[in-house]
Enzyme design. Structure first.
Site, mmCIF file in Angstrom:
data_model
loop_
_atom_site.group_PDB
_atom_site.id
_atom_site.type_symbol
_atom_site.label_atom_id
_atom_site.label_comp_id
_atom_site.label_asym_id
_atom_site.label_seq_id
_atom_site.Cartn_x
_atom_site.Cartn_y
_atom_site.Cartn_z
ATOM 1 N N SER A 119 37.543 76.139 8.936
ATOM 2 C CA SER A 119 38.716 75.557 8.270
ATOM 3 C C SER A 119 38.310 74.363 7.436
ATOM 4 O O SER A 119 38.901 74.095 6.397
ATOM 5 C CB SER A 119 39.729 75.043 9.285
ATOM 6 O OG SER A 119 39.967 75.964 10.286
ATOM 7 N N HIS A 140 38.606 82.497 5.015
ATOM 8 C CA HIS A 140 39.487 81.639 5.805
ATOM 9 C C HIS A 140 40.819 82.335 6.049
ATOM 10 O O HIS A 140 41.680 82.395 5.172
ATOM 11 C CB HIS A 140 39.687 80.294 5.075
ATOM 12 C CG HIS A 140 40.459 79.306 5.871
ATOM 13 N ND1 HIS A 140 41.461 78.529 5.349
ATOM 14 C CD2 HIS A 140 40.388 78.978 7.181
ATOM 15 C CE1 HIS A 140 41.961 77.763 6.302
ATOM 16 N NE2 HIS A 140 41.332 78.021 7.418
ATOM 17 N N GLU A 152 41.614 83.065 2.248
ATOM 18 C CA GLU A 152 40.933 82.358 1.168
ATOM 19 C C GLU A 152 39.469 82.807 1.174
ATOM 20 O O GLU A 152 38.780 82.659 2.186
ATOM 21 C CB GLU A 152 41.038 80.842 1.366
ATOM 22 C CG GLU A 152 42.468 80.349 1.193
ATOM 23 C CD GLU A 152 42.677 78.902 1.633
ATOM 24 O OE1 GLU A 152 43.578 78.251 1.092
ATOM 25 O OE2 GLU A 152 41.954 78.422 2.530
ATOM 26 N N ASN A 190 45.187 74.143 2.929
ATOM 27 C CA ASN A 190 45.121 72.940 3.769
ATOM 28 C C ASN A 190 44.965 71.669 2.947
ATOM 29 O O ASN A 190 45.466 70.606 3.322
ATOM 30 C CB ASN A 190 43.992 73.048 4.795
ATOM 31 C CG ASN A 190 44.361 74.007 5.919
ATOM 32 O OD1 ASN A 190 45.525 74.378 6.060
ATOM 33 N ND2 ASN A 190 43.389 74.410 6.705
HETATM 34 N N1 LIG Z 1 43.137 78.192 15.253
HETATM 35 C C1 LIG Z 1 43.473 78.126 13.970
HETATM 36 O O1 LIG Z 1 44.637 77.893 13.597
HETATM 37 C C2 LIG Z 1 42.434 78.370 12.915
HETATM 38 C C3 LIG Z 1 42.838 78.792 11.640
HETATM 39 C C4 LIG Z 1 41.850 79.079 10.669
HETATM 40 C C5 LIG Z 1 40.517 78.897 10.975
HETATM 41 N N2 LIG Z 1 40.157 78.458 12.244
HETATM 42 C C6 LIG Z 1 38.718 78.307 12.505
HETATM 43 O O2 LIG Z 1 38.292 79.437 13.277
HETATM 44 C C7 LIG Z 1 37.194 79.066 14.102
HETATM 45 C C8 LIG Z 1 37.526 79.428 15.558
HETATM 46 O O3 LIG Z 1 38.707 78.755 15.936
HETATM 47 P P1 LIG Z 1 39.630 79.284 17.129
HETATM 48 O O4 LIG Z 1 40.936 78.562 16.981
HETATM 49 O O5 LIG Z 1 39.602 80.769 17.176
HETATM 50 O O6 LIG Z 1 38.853 78.693 18.390
HETATM 51 P P2 LIG Z 1 38.841 79.208 19.923
HETATM 52 O O7 LIG Z 1 38.567 77.991 20.733
HETATM 53 O O8 LIG Z 1 40.025 80.033 20.233
HETATM 54 O O9 LIG Z 1 37.555 80.153 19.958
HETATM 55 C C9 LIG Z 1 36.264 79.613 19.867
HETATM 56 C C10 LIG Z 1 35.226 80.705 20.007
HETATM 57 O O10 LIG Z 1 33.938 80.079 19.970
HETATM 58 C C11 LIG Z 1 33.146 80.673 20.977
HETATM 59 N N3 LIG Z 1 32.093 79.749 21.403
HETATM 60 C C12 LIG Z 1 32.234 78.593 22.084
HETATM 61 N N4 LIG Z 1 31.022 78.042 22.329
HETATM 62 C C13 LIG Z 1 30.106 78.872 21.770
HETATM 63 C C14 LIG Z 1 28.685 78.867 21.683
HETATM 64 N N5 LIG Z 1 27.957 77.886 22.188
HETATM 65 N N6 LIG Z 1 28.078 79.894 21.029
HETATM 66 C C15 LIG Z 1 28.798 80.887 20.473
HETATM 67 N N7 LIG Z 1 30.148 80.955 20.547
HETATM 68 C C16 LIG Z 1 30.778 79.966 21.180
HETATM 69 C C17 LIG Z 1 34.125 80.951 22.092
HETATM 70 O O11 LIG Z 1 33.579 81.858 23.006
HETATM 71 C C18 LIG Z 1 35.310 81.487 21.315
HETATM 72 O O12 LIG Z 1 35.130 82.844 21.005
HETATM 73 C C19 LIG Z 1 36.967 77.569 13.877
HETATM 74 O O13 LIG Z 1 35.970 77.409 12.896
HETATM 75 C C20 LIG Z 1 38.314 77.103 13.323
HETATM 76 O O14 LIG Z 1 38.202 75.943 12.526
HETATM 77 C C21 LIG Z 1 41.079 78.204 13.211
#
Ligand SMILES: NC(=O)c1ccc[n+]([C@@H]2O[C@H](COP(=O)([O-])OP(=O)(O)OC[C@H]3O[C@@H](n4cnc5c(N)ncnc54)[C@H](O)[C@@H]3O)[C@@H](O)[C@H]2O)c1
Length: 273
Positions: A119, A140, A152, A190
């Site tokens: 993000s 994204h 995006e 964003n």
């Molecule tokens: N949640 C949102 O609204 C949103 C929206 C757009 C983009 N994002 C982006 O998406 C990405 C994931 O966010 P999320 O909300 O799904 O997070 P989440 O916490 O739900 O998931 C995180 C993931 O990372 C993995 N992980 C943790 N430690 C790890 C490690 N050491 N090695 C490999 N994998 C590992 C976990 O197992 C899990 O699958 C981030 O970059 C976030 O910025 C989030």
């Protein structure tokens, strides 16, 4: 290059949603989690959302079963070797994402497209961890990924036209509405939405407005489908504050400070001394 097999790294909130989009669109998809338990949890999330779709008549039971059948799970990044597109959705930490990309770069074919769902991090800085930064792009998605149409497609410093186009076309094939943009902080939505929501919060105090009235004002005066206060509640105040801080750190004066541009005392600020 025709994308047939998709890898998704991380099946958390975003990764599970992205993997669901992929399998529902007919792509064989390999989901990688750090443990079998987390993998099973990711699959259960997808199964739950597919069943809900069946209950609501959005897809048939056979379609839901077929979609789930296209998902395989692994804990090994090396199992993504045959993927044409890999989308990374692990925690928002630069060092971790760089580690994942360096490994993906080693195990996948050189023409596979590698995408990050970051993000707020720089896609270019993630791409630098690979030997083939031209095949790295940002994709994204918005939360919940199976519901929100926008993706995006982020062109990093060295992304090739082929990689950007392949990611864009794949997003279109999944029924999404992709848009292209450069690798700038907050990308498009964003960058605009976060400062705007913060201004809405300031106006609550400045204009002595109640949250319900603010939401009524923006819904009826600006045509927002949901008012800003309700939207921040939905995003989560912690998530919104984190996103605001990440954006602020990359824009304007904090970025200058991080670059050592402190003004007269460091010999450079807005002017050179
Ligand atoms: N949640 C949102 O609204 C949103 C929206 C757009 C983009 N994002 C982006 O998406 C990405 C994931 O966010 P999320 O909300 O799904 O997070 P989440 O916490 O739900 O998931 C995180 C993931 O990372 C993995 N992980 C943790 N430690 C790890 C490690 N050491 N090695 C490999 N994998 C590992 C976990 O197992 C899990 O699958 C981030 O970059 C976030 O910025 C989030």
């Amino acid at each position: 290059m025709e994308i047939r097999t998709v890898g998704v790294v991380g099946l958390g909130t975003m990764g599970a949603g992205i993997a669901q989009v992929s399998v529902q669109s007919g792509f064989d998809t390999i989901g990688r989690e750090v443990s079998e338990e987390l993998g099973a949890r990711g699959r259960a999330t997808i199964e739950r959302y597919l069943s809900r779709g069946v209950e609501k008549g959005r897809l048939s039971e056979a379609e839901g079963d077929a979609a789930l059948g296209r998902l395989t799970l692994t804990t090994e990044l090396t199992d993504l070797a045959g993927c044409d597109l890999v989308i990374e959705a692990v925690l928002e930490e630069l060092a971790l994402k760089r580690e994942v990309f360096a490994e993906l770069d080693r195990v996948t074919r050189p023409d596979a497209v590698l995408a990050t769902n970051t993000s707020a991090l720089s896609v270019s800085e993630i791409a630098e961890a690979t030997g083939h930064p031209e095949r790295v792009v940002g994709m994204h998605f918005f939360n919940p990924a199976p519901v929100l149409p926008l993706v995006e497609i982020v062109r990093a410093r060295e992304s090739s036209d082929e990689a950007v186009d392949a990611a864009y076309r794949w997003a279109e094939r999944t029924g999404k509405q992709p848009v292209r943009c450069n690798d700038t902080p907050g990308f498009i939505v964003n960058r605009i939405l976060i400062p705007l929501l913060n201004d809405c919060v300031r106006v609550l105090d400045e204009a002595g407005v109640q949250p319900e009235e603010m939401d009524k004002a923006m819904a009826n005066g600006a045509g927002w489908p949901m008012g800003p206060c309700a939207l921040i509640d939905l995003i989560g105040i912690d998530v919104h504050v984190h996103a605001s801080q990440a954006l602020h750190a990359k824009l304007g004066e904090e970025r200058m400070a991080a670059d050592g541009k402190l003004g007269r005392k460091s010999g450079a600020g807005f002017y050179s001394y």
